[in-house]
Design a protein around this motif. Structure first.
Motif, short mmCIF file in Angstrom:
data_model
loop_
_atom_site.label_atom_id
_atom_site.label_comp_id
_atom_site.label_asym_id
_atom_site.label_seq_id
_atom_site.Cartn_x
_atom_site.Cartn_y
_atom_site.Cartn_z
N PHE A 234 -5.19 6.44 2.92
CA PHE A 234 -5.26 5.34 3.90
C PHE A 234 -6.36 5.37 4.92
N LEU A 235 -7.37 4.46 4.72
CA LEU A 235 -8.41 4.81 5.45
C LEU A 235 -8.76 3.46 6.44
N GLY A 236 -8.29 3.77 7.98
CA GLY A 236 -8.55 2.81 8.93
C GLY A 236 -9.70 3.28 9.93
N LYS A 237 -10.02 2.40 10.83
CA LYS A 237 -11.17 2.85 11.57
C LYS A 237 -10.92 3.93 12.43
N ASN A 238 -9.49 4.24 13.02
CA ASN A 238 -9.32 5.35 13.74
C ASN A 238 -8.22 6.30 13.13
N PHE A 239 -8.21 6.22 11.72
CA PHE A 239 -6.98 7.05 11.13
C PHE A 239 -7.30 7.01 9.83
N VAL A 240 -7.18 8.31 9.23
CA VAL A 240 -7.16 8.79 7.93
C VAL A 240 -5.80 9.19 7.49
N ILE A 241 -5.04 8.73 6.45
CA ILE A 241 -3.85 9.48 6.23
C ILE A 241 -3.72 9.83 4.56
N THR A 242 -3.71 10.81 4.17
CA THR A 242 -3.82 11.24 2.92
C THR A 242 -2.39 11.72 2.44
N VAL A 243 -2.02 11.16 1.13
CA VAL A 243 -0.80 11.63 0.37
C VAL A 243 -1.23 12.34 -0.75
N ARG A 244 -0.80 13.56 -0.88
CA ARG A 244 -1.17 14.30 -2.07
C ARG A 244 0.12 14.62 -2.84
N GLU B 249 -4.99 -6.32 4.69
CA GLU B 249 -4.81 -6.81 6.14
C GLU B 249 -4.47 -5.84 7.03
N GLY B 250 -5.00 -5.86 8.29
CA GLY B 250 -4.82 -4.78 9.24
C GLY B 250 -6.09 -3.82 9.38
N GLY B 251 -7.08 -4.22 8.56
CA GLY B 251 -8.39 -3.60 8.63
C GLY B 251 -8.27 -2.07 8.11
N PHE B 252 -7.67 -1.83 6.91
CA PHE B 252 -7.76 -0.41 6.48
C PHE B 252 -7.75 -0.59 4.96
N GLU B 253 -8.30 0.38 4.31
CA GLU B 253 -8.25 0.41 2.83
C GLU B 253 -7.33 1.38 2.52
N GLY C 146 -17.34 8.58 11.71
CA GLY C 146 -16.16 7.92 11.77
C GLY C 146 -15.35 8.41 10.79
N SER C 147 -14.30 7.81 10.33
CA SER C 147 -13.15 8.20 9.39
C SER C 147 -13.65 8.16 7.86
N ALA C 148 -14.82 7.22 7.57
CA ALA C 148 -15.22 7.39 6.36
C ALA C 148 -15.97 8.64 5.90
N SER C 149 -16.22 9.39 6.94
CA SER C 149 -16.68 10.83 6.42
C SER C 149 -15.60 11.65 5.73
N VAL C 150 -14.30 11.13 5.98
CA VAL C 150 -13.18 12.06 5.23
C VAL C 150 -13.24 11.46 3.87
N ALA D 236 0.80 -1.35 0.00
CA ALA D 236 -0.06 -0.03 -0.22
C ALA D 236 0.91 1.35 0.22
N VAL D 237 1.74 1.11 0.76
CA VAL D 237 2.93 2.28 0.93
C VAL D 237 3.59 2.69 -0.56
N GLU D 238 3.97 1.42 -1.41
CA GLU D 238 4.50 1.36 -2.37
C GLU D 238 3.45 2.09 -3.54
N ASP D 239 2.19 1.65 -3.42
CA ASP D 239 1.45 2.35 -4.30
C ASP D 239 1.36 3.71 -4.07
N ALA D 240 1.27 4.12 -2.91
CA ALA D 240 1.12 5.71 -2.34
C ALA D 240 2.27 6.38 -3.13
N GLN D 241 3.50 5.91 -3.45
CA GLN D 241 4.70 6.55 -3.94
C GLN D 241 4.67 6.45 -5.32
N THR D 242 3.64 5.80 -6.00
CA THR D 242 3.70 5.74 -7.42
C THR D 242 2.32 6.35 -8.35
N PHE D 243 2.76 7.15 -9.19
CA PHE D 243 1.91 7.87 -9.71
C PHE D 243 1.03 7.05 -10.76
#
Length: 315
Positions: free
Chosen positions: A86-96, A58-62, A120-124, A41-48
């Motif tokens: 990165f959308l988890g139950k208790n976190f949202v991480i956006t990489v722009r 795995e780990g409960g995030f999308e 919850g985080s889905a609102s973001v 997932a982190v590798e995908d976030a680094q690629t355009f």
């Protein structure tokens, strides 16, 4: 806020929104370690990416990867960007990435709907999608304006710059690749029981707007294809006109050459100054018959021949 401290706040019913803009690999490694993100997932976030997508790890995030777009009026071009969420139950991480990936509008939407934050985080994710689709509409409008200008030029019978049509068609195609695959992403988010009932209508509203945008962009591709064909036809007509003008010019030059060819022969013949001419052309009558008559006779014969050719039916 440090990454580790932000990760420590991911407890209870609340969530943390961590925003990163074009982070370095080292920064993403720290985020991966702090939040337990999957390395792929982190590798995908680094690629355009060319196509939006959403995947569950795995780990409960999308991970959702979205393409953004903004029209630059000065350059008359589309600026694109990318947002990895990165959308988890208790976190949202956006990489722009890219100048067209600003998220101030999404934060404003959430401030205007505080009741959705309790979902919850889905609102973001909804707020980001809503802002992104709303930003597509001005791009579609500006592309429509550019297409109408070229369309008016071509269908007025004037040749439009083919390079401009190709460039515009390429931009519309790239925009279509950003918009159309997003339909599948949003379709997966509007399924019953996917999100709490309070949030589903908002996702459906974004999906409806996206369907309209996708249909308009698809129509723009078709129109540009028609304009390109029409412009090629206009170019062919202009080339035919040039060919006809050149043919008419060559015909006139051929006629003049046909007229002067026998005259040049007659003048050249009598200009040889051999003995017979010297002894026989000694009066004005002989000069008029042999000299002037020798020039007039070919002209009369050519006139009669051209006139006869003009009266002949076309073969």
């Amino acid at each position: 806020m440090p990454v580790e401290e932000a990760a420590g706040c991911c407890t209870g019913d609340g969530f943390v929104w961590l925003g990163l803009f074009e982070p370095s690999p080292e920064e993403l490694e720290r985020v991966q370690s702090a939040f337990g993100l999957h390395e792929l997932a982190v590798e995908d976030a680094q690629t355009f990416h060319l196509r939006p997508k959403i995947e569950r790890y795995e780990g409960g995030f999308e991970l959702a990867i979205l393409r953004t777009a903004r029209y630059d009026d000065e350059r008359e071009e589309i600026d694109t960007g990318e947002i990895s969420i990165f959308l988890g139950k208790n976190f949202v991480i956006t990489v722009r990435k890219g100048v067209a990936s600003e998220l101030h509008g999404a934060r404003t939407r959430l401030e205007q709907h505080p009741e959705l934050l309790r979902v919850g985080s889905a609102s973001v994710l909804w707020a980001i999608l809503d802002q992104m689709v709303d930003c597509y509409a001005p791009v579609v409008a500006e592309l429509d304006r550019d297409i109408e200008q070229i369309e008016a030029t071509v269908f007025s019978g004037t040749v439009a710059p083919t390079e401009r049509i190709y460039f515009l068609r390429r931009e519309v195609t790239d925009f279509y690749r950003a918009v159309h695959p997003l339909l599948a992403v949003l379709a997966s988010q509007v399924q019953p029981n996917k999100w709490p009932a309070d949030l589903l209508p908002y996702f459906r509203d974004v999906y409806d707007h996206l369907v309209l945008v996708s249909e308009e962009v698809a129509a723009q591709r078709d129109v540009l294809g028609t304009i390109l064909e029409a412009n090629i036809a206009v170019i062919s007509v202009e080339q035919n006109k040039i060919t006809l003008r050149q043919s008419a010019t060559m015909e006139q030059l051929t006629i003049f050459a046909s007229i002067f060819l026998p005259l040049s022969f007659v003048v050249g013949f009598f200009g040889q100054n051999f003995d017979w001419l010297v002894t026989h052309v000694q009066s004005f009558t002989a000069f008029a018959v042999l000299g002037i008559g020798g020039l007039a006779l070919p002209c009369v014969l050519l006139f009669l021949w051209f006139r006869r050719r003009a009266n002949l039916p076309m073969q």
